[in-house]
Motif scaffolding. Structure first.
Motif, mmCIF file in Angstrom:
data_model
loop_
_atom_site.group_PDB
_atom_site.id
_atom_site.type_symbol
_atom_site.label_atom_id
_atom_site.label_comp_id
_atom_site.label_asym_id
_atom_site.label_seq_id
_atom_site.Cartn_x
_atom_site.Cartn_y
_atom_site.Cartn_z
ATOM 1 N N VAL A 128 153.182 -36.753 -37.634
ATOM 2 C CA VAL A 128 154.103 -35.763 -38.190
ATOM 3 C C VAL A 128 153.895 -34.407 -37.519
ATOM 4 C CG1 VAL A 128 154.932 -34.650 -40.293
ATOM 5 C CG2 VAL A 128 154.118 -37.010 -40.380
ATOM 6 N N VAL A 129 152.647 -34.063 -37.214
ATOM 7 C CA VAL A 129 152.377 -32.799 -36.511
ATOM 8 C C VAL A 129 153.175 -32.748 -35.213
ATOM 9 C CG1 VAL A 129 150.652 -31.392 -35.340
ATOM 10 C CG2 VAL A 129 150.072 -32.516 -37.493
ATOM 11 N N LEU A 130 153.109 -33.803 -34.430
ATOM 12 C CA LEU A 130 153.802 -33.836 -33.150
ATOM 13 C C LEU A 130 155.312 -33.776 -33.344
ATOM 14 C CD1 LEU A 130 153.727 -34.083 -30.087
ATOM 15 C CD2 LEU A 130 153.492 -36.571 -30.351
ATOM 16 N N ALA A 131 155.832 -34.545 -34.283
ATOM 17 C CA ALA A 131 157.278 -34.583 -34.509
ATOM 18 C C ALA A 131 157.810 -33.240 -34.993
ATOM 19 C CB ALA A 131 157.610 -35.679 -35.523
ATOM 20 N N LEU A 132 157.118 -32.632 -35.940
ATOM 21 C CA LEU A 132 157.577 -31.355 -36.476
ATOM 22 C C LEU A 132 157.514 -30.244 -35.440
ATOM 23 C CD1 LEU A 132 155.953 -31.304 -40.028
ATOM 24 C CD2 LEU A 132 158.404 -31.293 -39.545
ATOM 25 N N THR A 133 156.435 -30.214 -34.664
ATOM 26 C CA THR A 133 156.289 -29.154 -33.674
ATOM 27 C C THR A 133 157.415 -29.218 -32.645
ATOM 28 O OG1 THR A 133 153.887 -29.170 -33.979
ATOM 29 C CG2 THR A 133 154.724 -28.114 -31.994
ATOM 30 N N ALA A 134 157.788 -30.412 -32.249
ATOM 31 C CA ALA A 134 158.908 -30.560 -31.317
ATOM 32 C C ALA A 134 160.212 -30.077 -31.945
ATOM 33 C CB ALA A 134 159.028 -32.014 -30.884
ATOM 34 N N ASN A 135 160.387 -30.356 -33.228
ATOM 35 C CA ASN A 135 161.622 -29.972 -33.909
ATOM 36 C C ASN A 135 161.724 -28.472 -34.120
ATOM 37 O OD1 ASN A 135 162.649 -29.614 -37.141
ATOM 38 N ND2 ASN A 135 164.078 -30.550 -35.703
ATOM 39 N N PHE A 136 160.605 -27.814 -34.365
ATOM 40 C CA PHE A 136 160.637 -26.392 -34.706
ATOM 41 C C PHE A 136 161.161 -25.523 -33.570
ATOM 42 C CE2 PHE A 136 156.948 -26.879 -37.950
ATOM 43 C CZ PHE A 136 157.852 -27.333 -38.896
#
Length: 218
Positions: A128-136
């Motif tokens: 989730v850390v990786l996915a959210l950081t890309a989305n932000f």
């Protein structure tokens, strides 16, 4: 910190970056042609999104505290940021809308926080850390554009724009925490890059639905 986590964050963000021409609403806000009713809807939808995301991040912090303290630190920082954003949002909501009690949220706008809640319950925290950081990254760019447009075309005060200013500003501390969490997961062999990209792709899709739904408001 080794270079591999930074590389992975950078390449994942680039791979998931949305088409800059695909957002139907932000260019209209930037040009000052979006109706004020749409700005009001944006504010009111966020009054549902922000507290939901905050609780999801708090849950992820609790889930990861024992086995993944680096991820827990990242999610704790996110939750604290959402709490502060909620305080800023109140001024934007007051400036743009007086119909909060009677407003009915749009399904297309609430798909994003619903999926964040799903991730909080089901996904491995490091993924989730990786996915959210890309989305932000995309969200921050949209907020920077909106903050400028609200001042230039709609006459909003700095206080009313603070919500968008908050997300538009880069956060070196959050970047550091994300890099540490991804690196720890890589070192421990518990990061599923393919699944994280799937999560990121879905987050971007649900965010696109958010802007599409708002753009269709009368």
């Amino acid at each position: 910190m080794t270079h591999s986590a930074r590389d992975l964050l950078r390449t994942t963000t680039a791979a998931l970056a949305p088409d800059p021409e695909a957002n139907p609403l932000v260019p209209r806000i930037a040009a000052g042609t979006a109706p004020r009713a749409t700005l009001a809807a944006l504010a009111l939808e966020q009054t549902w999104v922000i507290p939901a995301d905050r609780r999801a991040f708090e849950h992820l912090a609790v889930r990861s505290a024992a086995a993944d303290p680096e991820a827990a630190a990242f999610f704790t920082a996110l939750a604290q940021g959402e709490a502060l954003a909620g305080e800023h949002l109140a001024a934007f909501t007051r400036a743009s809308s007086s119909e909060r009690a009677s407003y009915e949220p749009l399904p297309g706008c609430q798909a994003y926080p619903a999926y964040v809640a799903w991730l909080a319950l089901n996904a491995a925290p490091a993924d989730v850390v990786l996915a959210l950081t890309a989305n932000f990254s995309a969200w921050g760019g949209y907020c920077a554009t909106i903050a400028t447009a609200l001042r230039e075309h709609y006459g909003f005060t700095d206080e009313a724009c603070a919500f968008f200013d908050f997300f538009a500003e880069p956060s070196p501390d959050l970047d550091r925490l994300a890099t540490a969490a991804v690196q720890a997961a890589l070192d421990a062999g518990r990061l599923d890059e393919k699944r994280a990209r799937t999560y990121g792709r879905l987050l971007q899709t649900y965010e696109a639905m958010f802007w599409d739904a708002l753009s269709a408001t009368p």
